[in-house]
Design a protein around this motif. Structure first.
Motif, PDB file in Angstrom:
ATOM      1  N   THR A 281      63.446  54.520 -19.904  1.00 44.26           N
ATOM      2  CA  THR A 281      63.959  53.244 -20.384  1.00 44.26           C
ATOM      3  C   THR A 281      64.785  53.392 -21.665  1.00 44.26           C
ATOM      4  O   THR A 281      65.850  52.796 -21.796  1.00 44.26           O
ATOM      5  CB  THR A 281      62.774  52.299 -20.659  1.00 44.26           C
ATOM      6  OG1 THR A 281      61.981  52.242 -19.493  1.00 44.26           O
ATOM      7  CG2 THR A 281      63.252  50.922 -21.018  1.00 44.26           C
ATOM      8  N   ARG A 282      64.282  54.205 -22.584  1.00 41.86           N
ATOM      9  CA  ARG A 282      64.966  54.286 -23.867  1.00 41.86           C
ATOM     10  C   ARG A 282      66.380  54.838 -23.710  1.00 41.86           C
ATOM     11  O   ARG A 282      67.321  54.333 -24.319  1.00 41.86           O
ATOM     12  CB  ARG A 282      64.153  55.154 -24.839  1.00 41.86           C
ATOM     13  CG  ARG A 282      64.844  55.384 -26.151  1.00 41.86           C
ATOM     14  CD  ARG A 282      63.881  55.746 -27.247  1.00 41.86           C
ATOM     15  NE  ARG A 282      63.108  54.582 -27.660  1.00 41.86           N
ATOM     16  CZ  ARG A 282      62.029  54.663 -28.438  1.00 41.86           C
ATOM     17  NH1 ARG A 282      61.596  55.828 -28.856  1.00 41.86           N
ATOM     18  NH2 ARG A 282      61.385  53.575 -28.779  1.00 41.86           N
ATOM     19  N   ARG A 285      68.650  52.202 -22.368  1.00 40.21           N
ATOM     20  CA  ARG A 285      69.054  51.258 -23.397  1.00 40.21           C
ATOM     21  C   ARG A 285      70.126  51.867 -24.287  1.00 40.21           C
ATOM     22  O   ARG A 285      71.103  51.219 -24.639  1.00 40.21           O
ATOM     23  CB  ARG A 285      67.842  50.864 -24.253  1.00 40.21           C
ATOM     24  CG  ARG A 285      67.009  49.750 -23.634  1.00 40.21           C
ATOM     25  CD  ARG A 285      65.841  49.478 -24.564  1.00 40.21           C
ATOM     26  NE  ARG A 285      65.091  48.287 -24.185  1.00 40.21           N
ATOM     27  CZ  ARG A 285      65.329  47.071 -24.667  1.00 40.21           C
ATOM     28  NH1 ARG A 285      66.298  46.876 -25.531  1.00 40.21           N
ATOM     29  NH2 ARG A 285      64.599  46.051 -24.291  1.00 40.21           N
ATOM     30  N   TYR A 291      69.102  43.828 -22.858  1.00 37.55           N
ATOM     31  CA  TYR A 291      68.069  43.266 -21.982  1.00 37.55           C
ATOM     32  C   TYR A 291      67.453  42.027 -22.616  1.00 37.55           C
ATOM     33  O   TYR A 291      66.849  42.102 -23.673  1.00 37.55           O
ATOM     34  CB  TYR A 291      67.013  44.350 -21.737  1.00 37.55           C
ATOM     35  CG  TYR A 291      65.818  43.935 -20.915  1.00 37.55           C
ATOM     36  CD1 TYR A 291      65.942  43.059 -19.846  1.00 37.55           C
ATOM     37  CD2 TYR A 291      64.562  44.442 -21.202  1.00 37.55           C
ATOM     38  CE1 TYR A 291      64.837  42.696 -19.092  1.00 37.55           C
ATOM     39  CE2 TYR A 291      63.453  44.099 -20.456  1.00 37.55           C
ATOM     40  CZ  TYR A 291      63.597  43.218 -19.399  1.00 37.55           C
ATOM     41  OH  TYR A 291      62.503  42.880 -18.660  1.00 37.55           O
ATOM     42  N   HIS A 299      57.507  40.645 -23.435  1.00 36.85           N
ATOM     43  CA  HIS A 299      58.386  41.805 -23.327  1.00 36.85           C
ATOM     44  C   HIS A 299      59.467  41.895 -24.397  1.00 36.85           C
ATOM     45  O   HIS A 299      60.063  42.943 -24.571  1.00 36.85           O
ATOM     46  CB  HIS A 299      59.056  41.824 -21.957  1.00 36.85           C
ATOM     47  CG  HIS A 299      58.092  41.989 -20.831  1.00 36.85           C
ATOM     48  ND1 HIS A 299      57.922  41.051 -19.855  1.00 36.85           N
ATOM     49  CD2 HIS A 299      57.215  42.969 -20.561  1.00 36.85           C
ATOM     50  CE1 HIS A 299      56.984  41.448 -19.007  1.00 36.85           C
ATOM     51  NE2 HIS A 299      56.540  42.605 -19.416  1.00 36.85           N
ATOM     52  N   GLY A 300      59.718  40.805 -25.078  1.00 36.91           N
ATOM     53  CA  GLY A 300      60.875  40.833 -25.966  1.00 36.91           C
ATOM     54  C   GLY A 300      60.569  40.839 -27.444  1.00 36.91           C
ATOM     55  O   GLY A 300      61.442  41.107 -28.256  1.00 36.91           O
ATOM     56  N   LEU A 301      59.322  40.528 -27.818  1.00 34.14           N
ATOM     57  CA  LEU A 301      59.031  40.340 -29.239  1.00 34.14           C
ATOM     58  C   LEU A 301      57.673  40.928 -29.606  1.00 34.14           C
ATOM     59  O   LEU A 301      56.804  41.072 -28.763  1.00 34.14           O
ATOM     60  CB  LEU A 301      58.985  38.840 -29.580  1.00 34.14           C
ATOM     61  CG  LEU A 301      60.280  38.034 -29.482  1.00 34.14           C
ATOM     62  CD1 LEU A 301      59.958  36.567 -29.595  1.00 34.14           C
ATOM     63  CD2 LEU A 301      61.253  38.451 -30.557  1.00 34.14           C
ATOM     64  N   LEU A 302      57.565  41.265 -30.887  1.00 34.45           N
ATOM     65  CA  LEU A 302      56.244  41.524 -31.463  1.00 34.45           C
ATOM     66  C   LEU A 302      55.911  40.277 -32.268  1.00 34.45           C
ATOM     67  O   LEU A 302      56.435  40.070 -33.354  1.00 34.45           O
ATOM     68  CB  LEU A 302      56.280  42.759 -32.365  1.00 34.45           C
ATOM     69  CG  LEU A 302      56.735  44.048 -31.686  1.00 34.45           C
ATOM     70  CD1 LEU A 302      56.868  45.154 -32.703  1.00 34.45           C
ATOM     71  CD2 LEU A 302      55.743  44.438 -30.602  1.00 34.45           C
ATOM     72  N   GLU A 309      61.422  43.541 -38.127  1.00 41.94           N
ATOM     73  CA  GLU A 309      60.828  44.556 -37.242  1.00 41.94           C
ATOM     74  C   GLU A 309      61.156  44.246 -35.792  1.00 41.94           C
ATOM     75  O   GLU A 309      61.342  45.144 -34.974  1.00 41.94           O
ATOM     76  CB  GLU A 309      59.304  44.623 -37.445  1.00 41.94           C
ATOM     77  CG  GLU A 309      58.914  45.360 -38.706  1.00 41.94           C
ATOM     78  CD  GLU A 309      57.445  45.762 -38.715  1.00 41.94           C
ATOM     79  OE1 GLU A 309      56.749  45.582 -37.704  1.00 41.94           O
ATOM     80  OE2 GLU A 309      56.993  46.250 -39.772  1.00 41.94           O
ATOM     81  N   ILE A 312      64.380  45.670 -34.873  1.00 40.86           N
ATOM     82  CA  ILE A 312      64.366  47.109 -34.569  1.00 40.86           C
ATOM     83  C   ILE A 312      63.875  47.353 -33.144  1.00 40.86           C
ATOM     84  O   ILE A 312      64.313  48.281 -32.476  1.00 40.86           O
ATOM     85  CB  ILE A 312      63.454  47.856 -35.581  1.00 40.86           C
ATOM     86  CG1 ILE A 312      63.988  47.667 -37.003  1.00 40.86           C
ATOM     87  CG2 ILE A 312      63.361  49.321 -35.247  1.00 40.86           C
ATOM     88  CD1 ILE A 312      63.102  48.283 -38.069  1.00 40.86           C
ATOM     89  N   LEU A 313      62.993  46.481 -32.695  1.00 39.49           N
ATOM     90  CA  LEU A 313      62.339  46.679 -31.390  1.00 39.49           C
ATOM     91  C   LEU A 313      63.358  46.926 -30.278  1.00 39.49           C
ATOM     92  O   LEU A 313      64.291  46.160 -30.102  1.00 39.49           O
ATOM     93  CB  LEU A 313      61.502  45.439 -31.052  1.00 39.49           C
ATOM     94  CG  LEU A 313      60.715  45.507 -29.751  1.00 39.49           C
ATOM     95  CD1 LEU A 313      59.595  46.505 -29.855  1.00 39.49           C
ATOM     96  CD2 LEU A 313      60.167  44.139 -29.387  1.00 39.49           C
ATOM     97  N   GLY A 314      63.147  48.014 -29.551  1.00 40.00           N
ATOM     98  CA  GLY A 314      64.030  48.309 -28.426  1.00 40.00           C
ATOM     99  C   GLY A 314      65.245  49.114 -28.825  1.00 40.00           C
ATOM    100  O   GLY A 314      65.922  49.671 -27.976  1.00 40.00           O
ATOM    101  N   VAL A 316      65.160  51.315 -31.703  1.00 32.28           N
ATOM    102  CA  VAL A 316      64.666  52.048 -32.866  1.00 32.28           C
ATOM    103  C   VAL A 316      65.435  53.355 -33.054  1.00 32.28           C
ATOM    104  O   VAL A 316      65.509  53.881 -34.153  1.00 32.28           O
ATOM    105  CB  VAL A 316      63.141  52.277 -32.740  1.00 32.28           C
ATOM    106  CG1 VAL A 316      62.821  53.218 -31.602  1.00 32.28           C
ATOM    107  CG2 VAL A 316      62.549  52.787 -34.025  1.00 32.28           C
ATOM    108  N   THR A 317      66.038  53.865 -31.985  1.00 30.50           N
ATOM    109  CA  THR A 317      66.741  55.143 -32.121  1.00 30.50           C
ATOM    110  C   THR A 317      68.197  54.948 -32.533  1.00 30.50           C
ATOM    111  O   THR A 317      68.916  55.911 -32.724  1.00 30.50           O
ATOM    112  CB  THR A 317      66.734  55.901 -30.780  1.00 30.50           C
ATOM    113  OG1 THR A 317      67.250  55.027 -29.780  1.00 30.50           O
ATOM    114  CG2 THR A 317      65.339  56.323 -30.403  1.00 30.50           C
TER     115      THR A 317
END
Lengths: 471, 375
Positions: A281-282, A285, A291, A299-302, A309, A312-314, A316-317
């Protein structure tokens, strides 16, 4: 609504039922007063029968045996609900489940029914059937509170309309004399946006190609079920491909297969000329897939993390969130400020948790995040579900904008107007197959609705043609 | 707008401190009641604890104890951040300390080679023991709570089997205790002699380094972000591209490796051998301390110090004629209060923030309409 059903306590104000003032401390109080609620998300146990689901928690009323069955039959006949008590709930369709929910409420002696967005998951034909049920209830002297953002439905079923905006009553209307447009303006407080696209931006450069996608799943009883069956489609640059279908026909799984969250049994996925079928997946993306998940809370949030933060989710790289293996908190925060500004996320700051934002603002943050990494493909699953009208218009604008910039967009939605309005190409999904396609310029929601129930297939047009051409 | 974010931040900080404070006060009240019930004066007991606890020899004792407890707290907290309940820290550190002690006793290399080897051996043993639970969870879906409890029992049995004269252990000179071959002098970890107050264990510095590494990795690296993401929402993590299973296995390994360090202060600074009376149950203490410290590196340090303080002072109370069981009561009550207080404060904070956001937005909306009216 939650207050009416006793799930929340009001700060002030009174509720009067049948002339006497009442206070509800919990749903049980509300039920005792004859108020019942049918939730947007059904609360049924799949592995129990209809009878068991109905008596669950109300065993004291009529027991769990013959007496309960007789009562269920009686209610079902009285209001034309057509409920079969001994069928397992998992075997029922969405519309049937909804009738079970209504029956559950009536069984507990409700005289006032609250229906929260009951039509969101139904196709037009099922909506009509539901409205017939509601008219039966009305005829029997029951009160129905029908909550919906679909104006046409409200107008056709209600005797009196109250418009609520930002937590206050902004007006009441008589459905006999009000038009959809007037009602909508009352709702948004201004001119109503429509999901119309401008001139076509479709190019002939294919961006996402899906070929022969096949997915089976073995359920708990060991029965193998086909979830996705020979899915083929191509989305070109600047094209919005809309997928219509009643929920649970494989749309979620299709999205997850493209995202790499699920591994299909067969099939090739090609993004911009490079095969991505085997990538995690990463990597998908990173290679340019944005997405917008259908369930943003799951699936979309913390939810308990601050907005930055969640930004950053999804990603992060990717920059600006990180450099090498290290996070770049300063840049991520600054970029979150930018997204909040550019996408009009209404928040007092970026340190608040995602949970404290309204649904529309959460969704705008997600859209902003996904659009910030120069995606080539945008997957939008129910992008405007449960968001207010203002945010809905903004999100539509962003999707149109994405299309203009040459993105390929895969749009999945239960809102047929949204699908028809935004898409360049429409496909209908039924039981894991793409069974029909249609031209959004000429199709009506009713025609699309009948294809969604499997009644029609092939190429849908006013003069019915049966060739299945892949445009 | 900036002002408001600052205010929320300050409030969050305040709420963060409120929970442990609330718990401590509640624990003090309950403890006072218990002491009263035994017919003693709680005021005198508390002042006795206070004055004894700050004595310089007590300070050294507390720091030494806290070193061990801190490592235990961090090992558990790594799991907690990941939503993993590593109850197996206890078995992991005991097995690790035992194997490391056997290795250390057999080594004749100079200290600068032997000490790192012993430490690495302990970390590897802890990690491997934890890996069994991680592997079972990832491949077979076995709850780590169940498997680590079992592994604790197995670790106990393995140690009991191997810690016998003729196997991996020997009888001491007096012939009373069974222990592993003692470490050579060269393999002792450095320590600081503070004179009459006692000897401060040098492993304290390792614990500090572990704490800094914990903070840095979780808060500042991509890996740490992924780990926290999985802990907060597995579904969101999967959708965002984190390999959840790999992450579960990795964090279990790291938790186990840190657990392997727990026995090291005692082994390298104090006992220099693993015997029947090697401290046990520190893994469970670590759970309490991680809870108390909210998985925060500084919070865990405070929790570890508090635990050391309580042990030191209640030991002393025993000589003053109080019941030694007071220690267990205080610790138990603190942990219970902490869990409740955190949940209460967390819910309050979330609700309060939602209200603030709502109020702020309403104010903004009102301001814009006013402006429009003026214009």
């Amino acid at each position: 609504m939650k207050i009416l059903y006793g799930m929340q306590q009001p700060d002030e104000g009174t509720i009067t039922v049948d002339g006497s003032q009442v206070t509800f401390h919990n749903p049980a109080d509300a039920i005792a007063r004859g108020i019942g609620m049918v939730h947007q998300h059904f609360m049924l146990a799949d592995n129990l029968t209809v009878l068991e689901n109905v008596v669950l928690g109300a065993e004291k009323l009529y027991g769990i045996g013959a007496k309960a069955r007789a009562k269920i039959q009686e209610i079902s006949d009285a209001y034309g609900l057509n409920v079969r008590p001994d069928v397992l709930v998992e075997q029922l369709g969405v519309a049937d489940r909804q009738r079970v929910e209504i029956l559950k409420v009536l069984y507990r002696g409700a005289r006032t029914l609250i229906l929260d967005e009951p039509t969101a998951v139904l196709v037009p034909q099922e909506v009509d059937a539901l409205f017939d049920n509601l008219r039966e209830l009305k005829a029997e002297g029951l009160t129905v509170i029908f909550i919906s953002h679909k104006l046409g439905e409200v107008l056709s079923v209600a005797d009196e309309i109250t418009v609520i905006r930002r937590g206050t009553t902004v007006g009441t209307a008589d459905p006999k004399t009000t038009t959809t447009k007037q009602l909508a303006e009352l709702m948004v407080g201004s001119e109503l946006p429509t999901p119309e696209t401008e001139e076509s931006t479709v190019t002939d450069v294919p961006l996402l190609q899906v070929e022969g996608l096949h997915l089976t799943q073995t359920d708990l009883d060991g029965v193998e079920r086909v979830i996705l069956d020979d899915i083929d489609f191509t989305i070109h640059k600047g094209e919005v491909l809309g997928i219509a279908g009643v929920e649970g026909n494989g749309q979620s799984e299709l999205v997850e297969a493209i995202m790499g969250i699920r591994t299909p049994d067969a099939g090739v996925i090609t993004l911009d000329g490079a095969e991505i079928s085997q990538l995690p997946t990463r990597r998908r993306r990173e290679s340019g897939v944005g997405y917008i998940p259908e369930d943003r809370h799951r699936h979309g949030l913390l939810l308990e993390a601050p907005l930055w933060e969640n930004r950053i989710l999804g990603h992060v790289t990717e920059r600006p969130n990180s450099r090498g293996g290290l996070l770049d908190l300063k840049a991520a925060r600054a970029d979150t400020e930018r997204i909040v500004e550019a996408y009009d996320v209404r928040t007092p700051g970026i340190e608040v948790t995602a949970a404290s934002l309204s649904g529309g603002n959460q969704q705008k943050l997600i859209v902003g995040r996904e659009m910030s990494h120069e995606p080539k493909l945008l997957i939008a699953a129910h992008p405007t579900r449960g968001v207010d009208v203002g945010a809905q218009a903004a999100i539509w604008d962003h999707i149109r904008e994405a299309r203009r910039e040459g993105l390929a967009v895969l749009l999945i939605s239960a809102d047929l107007d949204e699908l028809i309005g935004l898409s360049d190409t429409l496909r209908v999904m039924y039981r894991g197959r793409l069974v029909a396609d249609a031209d959004p310029a000429t199709i009506t929601p009713e025609e699309l609705g009948s294809a969604m129930t499997g009644a029609a297939s092939g190429h849908l047009e006013h003069p019915e043609q049966t060739e299945d051409d892949d445009r | 707008m900036n002002k408001l974010t600052q205010r929320i931040d300050k409030e969050r900080l305040l709420l963060g401190i409120a929970a442990p404070l609330l718990a401590l006060v509640a624990a003090l009240v309950v403890t006072a009641l218990v002491i009263l019930a035994t017919g003693k004066n709680p005021g005198a007991a508390f002042s006795e604890m206070g004055s004894y606890g700050v004595a310089s020899d007590s300070q050294v004792y507390i720091l030494n104890k806290a070193t061990t407890y801190y490592l235990a707290g961090v090992a558990v907290a790594i799991g907690f951040r990941m939503n993993l309940f590593n109850i197996g820290v206890d078995g992991q550190y005991r097995l690790a300390a035992f194997i490391a002690a056997v290795l250390g006793g057999a080594l004749t290399a100079p200290g600068w080679i032997a000490i790192p080897l012993i430490i690495l051996c302990a970390m590897a043993t802890g990690a491997l023991w934890a890996a069994i639970a991680g592997f079972l969870k990832v491949t077979r879906g076995v709850s780590e709570v169940i498997s680590t409890i079992m592994l604790n029992a197995i670790a106990t049995s393995i140690i009991a089997y191997l810690l016998q004269p003729g196997k991996l252990a020997e009888l001491d000179a007096a012939g009373t205790t069974v222990l592993t071959h003692p470490l050579p002098k060269s393999s002792y970890f450095f320590s600081i002699d503070t004179g009459p107050a006692g000897v401060l264990w040098g492993f304290l510095f390792v614990a500090v380094i572990v704490g800094i590494a914990y903070w840095f990795v979780l808060g500042r690296t991509r890996f740490g972000f992924d780990l926290r993401t999985v802990g907060q929402s597995e579904t969101a993590a999967a959708a965002s591209g984190v390999g959840v299973k790999k992450m579960v296995a990795t964090s279990m390994l790291i938790s186990g490796a840190v657990a392997g360090l727990i026995g090291m202060p005692t082994l390298l600074n104090d006992s220099h051998t693993f015997s029947n009376d090697f401290p046990t149950g520190i893994g469970f203490t670590g759970i309490a301390i991680a809870l108390l410290g909210r998985n925060h590196p500084i919070g865990i340090a405070l929790g570890a110090l508090l635990w050391g303080f309580l042990e030191r002072t209640t030991n002393h109370l025993e000589f003053e004629g109080y019941d030694k069981e007071i220690l267990g009561v205080i610790q138990g009550v603190i942990v219970l209060c902490v869990v409740i207080a955190y949940e209460v404060v967390r819910r309050y904070g979330l609700k309060r923030q939602q209200q603030r956001v709502g109020a702020e937005l309403a104010a903004q909306a009102a301001a814009t309409t006013k402006k429009q009216e003026v214009a």
